[in-house]
Scaffold this motif. Structure first.
Motif, PDB file in Angstrom:
ATOM      1  N   PHE A  67      -5.500  29.862  15.888  1.00  0.00           N
ATOM      2  CA  PHE A  67      -5.857  29.770  14.893  1.00  0.00           C
ATOM      3  C   PHE A  67      -4.779  30.107  13.756  1.00  0.00           C
ATOM      4  CE2 PHE A  67      -8.167  30.974  10.887  1.00  0.00           C
ATOM      5  CZ  PHE A  67      -8.167  29.713  10.426  1.00  0.00           C
ATOM      6  N   ALA A  68      -4.413  31.299  13.768  1.00  0.00           N
ATOM      7  CA  ALA A  68      -3.311  31.811  12.935  1.00  0.00           C
ATOM      8  C   ALA A  68      -2.163  30.939  12.819  1.00  0.00           C
ATOM      9  CB  ALA A  68      -3.152  33.369  13.027  1.00  0.00           C
ATOM     10  N   ARG A  69      -1.617  30.824  14.305  1.00  0.00           N
ATOM     11  CA  ARG A  69      -0.209  29.887  14.255  1.00  0.00           C
ATOM     12  C   ARG A  69      -0.576  28.646  13.601  1.00  0.00           C
ATOM     13  NH1 ARG A  69      -0.040  31.895  19.378  1.00  0.00           N
ATOM     14  NH2 ARG A  69      -1.079  30.106  20.208  1.00  0.00           N
ATOM     15  N   ALA A  70      -1.960  27.701  13.872  1.00  0.00           N
ATOM     16  CA  ALA A  70      -1.848  26.513  13.593  1.00  0.00           C
ATOM     17  C   ALA A  70      -2.053  26.564  11.919  1.00  0.00           C
ATOM     18  CB  ALA A  70      -3.245  25.882  14.010  1.00  0.00           C
ATOM     19  N   PHE A  71      -2.948  27.449  11.415  1.00  0.00           N
ATOM     20  CA  PHE A  71      -3.039  27.738   9.977  1.00  0.00           C
ATOM     21  C   PHE A  71      -1.639  27.906   9.231  1.00  0.00           C
ATOM     22  CE2 PHE A  71      -4.438  29.342   5.953  1.00  0.00           C
ATOM     23  CZ  PHE A  71      -5.801  28.858   5.717  1.00  0.00           C
ATOM     24  N   ARG A  72      -0.834  28.755   9.666  1.00  0.00           N
ATOM     25  CA  ARG A  72       0.525  29.203   9.096  1.00  0.00           C
ATOM     26  C   ARG A  72       1.313  27.689   9.029  1.00  0.00           C
ATOM     27  NH1 ARG A  72       3.058  33.553   7.591  1.00  0.00           N
ATOM     28  NH2 ARG A  72       1.591  35.136   8.678  1.00  0.00           N
ATOM     29  N   GLN A  73       1.112  27.099  10.158  1.00  0.00           N
ATOM     30  CA  GLN A  73       1.988  25.925  10.170  1.00  0.00           C
ATOM     31  C   GLN A  73       1.566  24.862   9.245  1.00  0.00           C
ATOM     32  OE1 GLN A  73       2.005  23.931  14.026  1.00  0.00           O
ATOM     33  NE2 GLN A  73       3.701  22.686  13.437  1.00  0.00           N
ATOM     34  N   HIS A  74       0.236  24.734   8.956  1.00  0.00           N
ATOM     35  CA  HIS A  74      -0.409  23.631   8.000  1.00  0.00           C
ATOM     36  C   HIS A  74      -0.357  24.211   6.440  1.00  0.00           C
ATOM     37  CE1 HIS A  74      -2.823  20.463   7.135  1.00  0.00           C
ATOM     38  NE2 HIS A  74      -3.719  21.041   6.090  1.00  0.00           N
ATOM     39  N   PHE A  75      -0.570  25.586   6.174  1.00  0.00           N
ATOM     40  CA  PHE A  75      -0.624  26.075   4.993  1.00  0.00           C
ATOM     41  C   PHE A  75       0.532  26.773   4.443  1.00  0.00           C
ATOM     42  CE2 PHE A  75      -5.198  25.180   5.762  1.00  0.00           C
ATOM     43  CZ  PHE A  75      -5.485  24.293   4.557  1.00  0.00           C
ATOM     44  N   GLY A  76       1.239  27.415   5.334  1.00  0.00           N
ATOM     45  CA  GLY A  76       2.570  28.188   5.172  1.00  0.00           C
ATOM     46  C   GLY A  76       2.245  29.458   4.953  1.00  0.00           C
ATOM     47  N   ALA A  77       0.959  29.863   5.076  1.00  0.00           N
ATOM     48  CA  ALA A  77       0.667  31.356   4.916  1.00  0.00           C
ATOM     49  C   ALA A  77      -0.448  31.578   5.967  1.00  0.00           C
ATOM     50  CB  ALA A  77      -0.162  31.553   3.628  1.00  0.00           C
ATOM     51  N   SER A  78      -0.691  33.184   6.254  1.00  0.00           N
ATOM     52  CA  SER A  78      -1.712  33.354   7.060  1.00  0.00           C
ATOM     53  C   SER A  78      -3.125  33.295   6.341  1.00  0.00           C
ATOM     54  CB  SER A  78      -1.507  35.125   7.295  1.00  0.00           C
ATOM     55  OG  SER A  78      -1.966  35.671   6.372  1.00  0.00           O
ATOM     56  N   PRO A  79      -3.804  32.972   7.171  1.00  0.00           N
ATOM     57  CA  PRO A  79      -5.603  32.846   6.558  1.00  0.00           C
ATOM     58  C   PRO A  79      -5.910  33.930   5.609  1.00  0.00           C
ATOM     59  CG  PRO A  79      -5.468  32.478   9.030  1.00  0.00           C
ATOM     60  CD  PRO A  79      -4.150  33.321   8.783  1.00  0.00           C
ATOM     61  N   THR A  80      -5.381  35.160   5.883  1.00  0.00           N
ATOM     62  CA  THR A  80      -5.871  36.306   5.154  1.00  0.00           C
ATOM     63  C   THR A  80      -5.068  36.242   3.663  1.00  0.00           C
ATOM     64  OG1 THR A  80      -6.331  37.502   7.046  1.00  0.00           O
ATOM     65  CG2 THR A  80      -6.247  38.740   4.892  1.00  0.00           C
ATOM     66  N   ALA A  81      -4.012  35.965   3.844  1.00  0.00           N
ATOM     67  CA  ALA A  81      -3.108  35.732   2.596  1.00  0.00           C
ATOM     68  C   ALA A  81      -3.611  34.582   1.925  1.00  0.00           C
ATOM     69  CB  ALA A  81      -1.614  35.600   2.952  1.00  0.00           C
TER      70      ALA A  81
END
Length: 184
Positions: free
Chosen positions: A97-111
């Motif tokens: 999830f963290a990898r996919a999230f960073r790829q989509h939004f350019g940031a970690s889910p927490t940030a």
């Protein structure tokens, strides 16, 4: 015998049925044969059609929708953990999830969530003028404010349409809207 136009309409209907099914089952294991069965196509034919229709492969579409669903939940449920958001959106692990999230939004889910909270706080300060806080839809929470006068009006049915767009927004969509949709 179906005309070419009728065939296209039928294919669109089937693809929309699949998209609705996907959105209702994002947390489930979704595979190509099961989704092809929803559309009543062979897996091979469905995969080619889906890519041509949506502009994304089925895997890309599923990943994007899952990340977007999890992001929405993270934004509106402050106590939800990132792992629970990931699992609830159908990801098998927090790392995936963290990898996919960073790829989509350019940031970690927490940030990303922290940035959303900052934006929400800035917007809420704008609405604090006066006694009651006005929410995004214009409703006030002040207890002594007069309620709205609401009346229901019955109208004859009308046909409506929608345009599904995948990809970046901007000039192509704006131009299409101005030339094709707005003149209606």
């Amino acid at each position: 015998r179906m005309s070419l136009r009728d065939s296209r309409v039928e294919y669109e209907r089937r693809m929309h049925r699949v998209v609705e099914y996907i959105d209702g089952h994002l947390a489930d294991a979704l595979d190509l044969p099961a989704l092809a069965a929803v559309a009543h196509f062979s897996p091979f034919h469905f995969h080619r059609l889906f890519r041509a229709w949506s502009g994304e492969t089925l895997g890309e579409y599923l990943r994007r929708r899952r990340v977007e669903k999890a992001a929405l939940r993270l934004a509106v449920q402050p106590r939800l953990t990132v792992l629970d958001a990931a699992l609830g959106a159908g990801f098998g692990s927090g790392e995936a999830f963290a990898r996919a999230f960073r790829q989509h939004f350019g940031a970690s889910p927490t940030a990303w969530r922290a940035q959303q909270r900052k934006n929400d706080q800035a917007l809420s300060k704008i609405g604090q003028a006066g006694l009651g806080r006005t929410h995004e839809h214009g409703f006030s929470t002040h207890p002594t404010e007069n309620p709205m006068n609401v009346s229901l009006i019955e109208r004859p049915p009308v046909r409506v349409a929608f345009l599904r767009h995948t990809g970046p927004y901007g000039e192509p969509v704006g131009r299409f809207y101005a030339e094709q949709v707005h003149p209606w």
